[in-house]
Design an enzyme around this catalytic site. Sequence first.
Site: not given
Ligand code: ADP
Ligand code: ADP
Length: 498
Positions: A225, A141, A317
């Site tokens: 952040e 990230k 993906r």
């Molecule tokens: P999307 O944005 O496609 O909805 P999610 O963040 O909800 O993605 O992830 C989809 C699925 O993949 C979830 O069930 C989560 O448990 C799994 N997943 C996502 N990222 C990872 C990761 N880095 N390592 C392991 N499992 C992951």
């Molecule tokens: P992941 O890789 O697990 O999907 P993200 O960085 O996309 O993680 O963040 C997942 C969720 O967490 C976001 O959809 C949001 O709801 C919350 N989130 C992440 N970063 C922030 C932020 N800086 N401020 C507020 N909410 C956040």
Amino acid sequence: MRDCDLADSKKTGKVFPLSRQLTGTDVIKKLLIANRGEIAVRIIRACAEAGITSVAIYTDADRYALHVKKADEAYNIGPESVAGYLNAHRIVNLAVATHCDALHPGYGFLSENPLLAEICASRQVRYIGPNADVIRMMGDKIEARAAMLAANIPVVPGSKGSLKDLDEALALAGEIGYPIMLKATNGGGGRGIRRCNSAQDLHKNYQRVISEASKAFGSADIFLEKCIDRPRHIEVQILADRHGNVVHLFERDCSIQRRHQKLIEIAPSPQINEEQRQWLGETAVRAARAVNYENAGTVEFLLDKDHQFYFMEMNTRLQVEHTISETITGIDIVREQIRIADGLALTYRQEDIQRRGYAMELRINAEDPKNDFLPSFGRITRYFAPGGPGVRTDAAIYSGYPIPPDYDSMCAKLTVWALDWEELLNRTSRALTDTGVYGVKTTIPYYMEILKVADFRSGSFDTGFVEDHPELTAYKTSRPTRELTAAITAALSAHLGL
Ligand code: ADP
Ligand code: ADP
Ligand code: MG
């Protein structure tokens, strides 16, 4: 056939995409799916339509899984239920041994692991996704944020690199101002994220996030952040081919989340205007171009209360909620992923992509909302898929299927389309009532409650919605009449000695 297509295009002035097999390109013929569940079924369907032989893999725990039944071929990969789907070397070896010329990673598991793409490349198996370098960069990230800053795309204010120690974290948080978010640099799936409202919170959570990150992602790197107050999560689907064409398929509003995990997604977002929509689409395309992106990807943004968008991360993906973008545009994203990996060019330009109406996806999880959403695994005694206009299901379940406790609790997705927002709300409630999942608890009754909430219906909600509405789990559970009748009949029969 090719001449005929060309002749047609002369007559009508339209260009028809040639079928993959007639393009003269060395197209994919056999594809291994390195995944399970509904997404494996989704990819098998795309293979069937494209004339590609599909190959499934399954662990012992998955021997009754639907993807095993639906694929053209299926191979057992042993007793390790999670590790089995994470063994990149072994899976690619199997792809080679079964003469697959391509591999689709799905989502979760190895889908964001650059090693899989690398091994595929070294074994001449086409990987359906971007190359390993792009996966590596966007999976980090911090690096992703730096790449976006360099491309003049606004990112959430925060660390320039991973945090060295607690002192650095405290100093930076002091500069940015609380609340802040502590995040795993290589995180995903909503894990390894903690909000800190004060220096005291940061003290408390610092080691915790490090240990979560090490356990879940194999890296202790974390960063911080600014925490955006009550944001909306808005993301853009993009498609990029090998020939420099990049398009977007509009945005998805994924603000309905629980513990940073999405529950319901909507396309287009009912909370932004046309000007914002256009900016988002163009910015996502610019983001993809900045990193030489290829294949399908998602650029995630947070929208704050002052209508400012910030880049959050990019997912390299296919995404769970890709179905709503397919529904409003009519574009089959998995088909496009395959064509891009074939080496073919996109057959339309941005201005050719139309959207129509609204679509909503609901993740049907085998969980008990009344019991803190605890997973509810077990046998599906009966399953009825909903039908009628505008309804699509992507399910991993069938009547009699025992959901193994080893995996994610999401067992089906419901995608509903309607011409306007009001109609979508009514149709979604109807489709949920139409769905029958018996034997395990699911999130269906909880979603029925969400659909009644005035803020949701008015199309105004942020990522705090679920937390703001704890009362929604207080719905009444009545035993389904049919189940009850069957139980009474059985008891009576036993009593009467029948
Ligand atoms: P999307 O944005 O496609 O909805 P999610 O963040 O909800 O993605 O992830 C989809 C699925 O993949 C979830 O069930 C989560 O448990 C799994 N997943 C996502 N990222 C990872 C990761 N880095 N390592 C392991 N499992 C992951
Ligand atoms: P992941 O890789 O697990 O999907 P993200 O960085 O996309 O993680 O963040 C997942 C969720 O967490 C976001 O959809 C949001 O709801 C919350 N989130 C992440 N970063 C922030 C932020 N800086 N401020 C507020 N909410 C956040
Ligand atoms: Mg995310």
